[in-house]
Design an enzyme around this catalytic site. Structure first.
Site, PDB file in Angstrom:
ATOM      1  N   ASN A   1       0.829  -1.283   0.067  1.00 21.28           N
ATOM      2  CA  ASN A   1       0.003  -0.078  -0.154  1.00 21.28           C
ATOM      3  C   ASN A   1       0.832   1.190   0.002  1.00 21.28           C
ATOM      4  OD1 ASN A   1      -1.684   2.037   0.448  1.00 21.28           O
ATOM      5  ND2 ASN A   1      -2.371   1.393   2.635  1.00 21.28           N
TER       6      ASN A   1
ATOM      7  N   LYS B   1       0.143   4.318  -0.181  1.00 22.59           N
ATOM      8  CA  LYS B   1      -0.299   5.481   0.179  1.00 22.59           C
ATOM      9  C   LYS B   1       0.069   6.877  -0.566  1.00 22.59           C
ATOM     10  CE  LYS B   1       0.084   3.414   4.722  1.00 22.59           C
ATOM     11  NZ  LYS B   1       0.287   3.545   6.110  1.00 22.59           N
TER      12      LYS B   1
ATOM     13  N   HIS C   1      -9.448   2.070   4.495  1.00 21.90           N
ATOM     14  CA  HIS C   1      -8.261   2.125   5.178  1.00 21.90           C
ATOM     15  C   HIS C   1      -8.487   3.036   6.299  1.00 21.90           C
ATOM     16  CE1 HIS C   1      -3.962   2.996   6.229  1.00 21.90           C
ATOM     17  NE2 HIS C   1      -3.829   1.900   5.603  1.00 21.90           N
TER      18      HIS C   1
ATOM     19  N   GLU D   1      -6.534   5.355   7.735  1.00 23.78           N
ATOM     20  CA  GLU D   1      -6.089   6.732   7.218  1.00 23.78           C
ATOM     21  C   GLU D   1      -7.361   7.414   6.631  1.00 23.78           C
ATOM     22  OE1 GLU D   1      -2.530   6.004   5.275  1.00 23.78           O
ATOM     23  OE2 GLU D   1      -1.482   5.472   7.147  1.00 23.78           O
TER      24      GLU D   1
ATOM     25  N   GLU E   1      -6.045  -4.615  10.392  1.00 25.80           N
ATOM     26  CA  GLU E   1      -4.883  -3.426  10.712  1.00 25.80           C
ATOM     27  C   GLU E   1      -5.160  -2.570  11.828  1.00 25.80           C
ATOM     28  OE1 GLU E   1      -2.742  -2.547   6.604  1.00 25.80           O
ATOM     29  OE2 GLU E   1      -4.451  -1.085   6.676  1.00 25.80           O
TER      30      GLU E   1
ATOM     31  N   GLY F   1       2.195   2.265  10.640  1.00 22.65           N
ATOM     32  CA  GLY F   1       3.072   3.501  10.407  1.00 22.65           C
ATOM     33  C   GLY F   1       3.951   3.924  11.729  1.00 22.65           C
TER      34      GLY F   1
ATOM     35  N   SER G   1       2.961  -2.197  10.094  1.00 18.75           N
ATOM     36  CA  SER G   1       4.451  -2.474  10.522  1.00 18.75           C
ATOM     37  C   SER G   1       4.962  -3.706  10.113  1.00 18.75           C
ATOM     38  CB  SER G   1       4.668  -1.883  11.942  1.00 18.75           C
ATOM     39  OG  SER G   1       4.395  -0.313  12.087  1.00 18.75           O
TER      40      SER G   1
HETATM   41  P1  PGA Z   1       2.559   0.412   7.623  1.00 19.02           P
HETATM   42  O1  PGA Z   1       1.301   0.515   6.743  1.00 19.02           O
HETATM   43  O2  PGA Z   1       3.122  -1.170   6.934  1.00 19.02           O
HETATM   44  O3  PGA Z   1       3.635   1.506   7.184  1.00 19.02           O
HETATM   45  O4  PGA Z   1       2.504   0.184   9.127  1.00 19.02           O
HETATM   46  C1  PGA Z   1       0.368  -0.634   6.522  1.00 19.02           C
HETATM   47  C2  PGA Z   1      -0.882   0.098   5.866  1.00 19.02           C
HETATM   48  O5  PGA Z   1      -1.175   1.206   6.405  1.00 19.02           O
HETATM   49  O6  PGA Z   1      -1.598  -0.600   5.307  1.00 19.02           O
END
Ligand code: PGA
Length: 257
Positions: A13, A15, A99, A101, A171, A177, A217
């Site tokens: 992903n 982003k 997601h 976010e 998630e 992140g 992560s």
């Molecule tokens: P990350 O993001 O691996 O940077 O924690 C995962 C995601 O948001 O899908």
């Protein structure tokens, strides 16, 4: 993972990262180090403006290209939005929906997630539906209640036939992140719970065939342990998917016999 019953999917992903030129460069790097045989499906979800570039760049590599969002209306006066038909027409296979976010910064709710899931399925796309609790919710002890609500709302009105096209990504918001990963046991427990929720809704056969990813992560150091959990069938990877070598290390972790 359980490859006998369902696909393992390693998905990046991206982003809001990488320009079109950087997309091409990433694809070239990946091509040089990608394992020849893959027991898992590999997917990169990229910003929508980069989809045509990614389609060309990842062609011949058995890497699918996905989108990070979709709007639920078919067409019309929705300035700035992208429809499921537009994505499908570009050759997109998967689209991330809900997601955290998007829920946090763009007002997405369980209701809009459900509408988007229907729109994606209608257009023949595979939705990757994201669910996950915040740290506060985990500490309050309501994780499973929340996950159940998110899964049931996202899938409301989705037939068994259509469900086969869906992927669920667990998630935990506190792990995205932040460098804080859920332990394999924590992640595995919730993914097992998600499968049980689907079993109650659709029956055992379908529940067994659904791919459930973990995201938050995930990196080359923890991927193998997470993927060893019986109900974790892949990863949705942010940060570590932006570096071709780390992404390949995670693919290799999913590629073990
Ligand atoms: P990350 O993001 O691996 O940077 O924690 C995962 C995601 O948001 O899908």
């Amino acid at each position: 993972m359980n490859r006998r019953y369902r696909k393992t999917i390693i998905a990046g992903n991206w982003k809001m990262n990488k320009t079109a030129s950087e997309t091409k460069q990433f694809a070239e790097e990946l091509k040089a180090i990608m394992p020849k045989a893959k027991w898992c499906d590999v997917l990169v979800c990229v910003p929508s403006v980069n989809i045509p570039t990614a389609m060309r760049a990842f062609k011949d590599m058995r890497v699918s290209v996905g989108a990070e969002n979709v709007f639920y209306e078919k067409s019309g006066a929705y300035t700035g939005e992208v429809s499921a038909d537009m994505l499908k027409d570009l050759g997109v296979k998967y689209v991330i929906i809900g997601h955290s976010e998007r829920r946090q910064y763009f007002g997405e709710t369980d209701i809009t997630v459900n509408k988007k899931v229907h729109a994606a399925l209608e257009a023949g796309l595979h939705p990757i539906i994201c669910v996950g609790e915040s740290l506060e919710q985990r500490e309050l002890g309501v994780t499973m209640d929340l996950i159940s609500l998110q899964v049931k709302s996202a899938l409301a009105g989705v037939s068994s036939d259509k469900l086969r096209k869906c992927v669920i990504a667990y998630e935990p918001v506190w792990a995205i992140g932040t460098g804080k990963t859920a332990t394999p046991e924590q992640a595995g427990e919730v993914c097992t719970f998600i499968r049980a929720t689907i079993r109650h809704m659709y029956g055992a056969r379908i529940a067994r065939s659904i791919t459930i990813q973990y995201g938050g992560s995930m990196n080359p150091g923890n991927a193998a342990e997470l993927l060893a959990q019986p109900d974790i069938d892949g990863g949705l990877i942010g940060g570590a998917a932006l570096k071709s070598d780390q992404f390949v290390d995670i693919i290799n972790a999913a590629n073990q016999e």
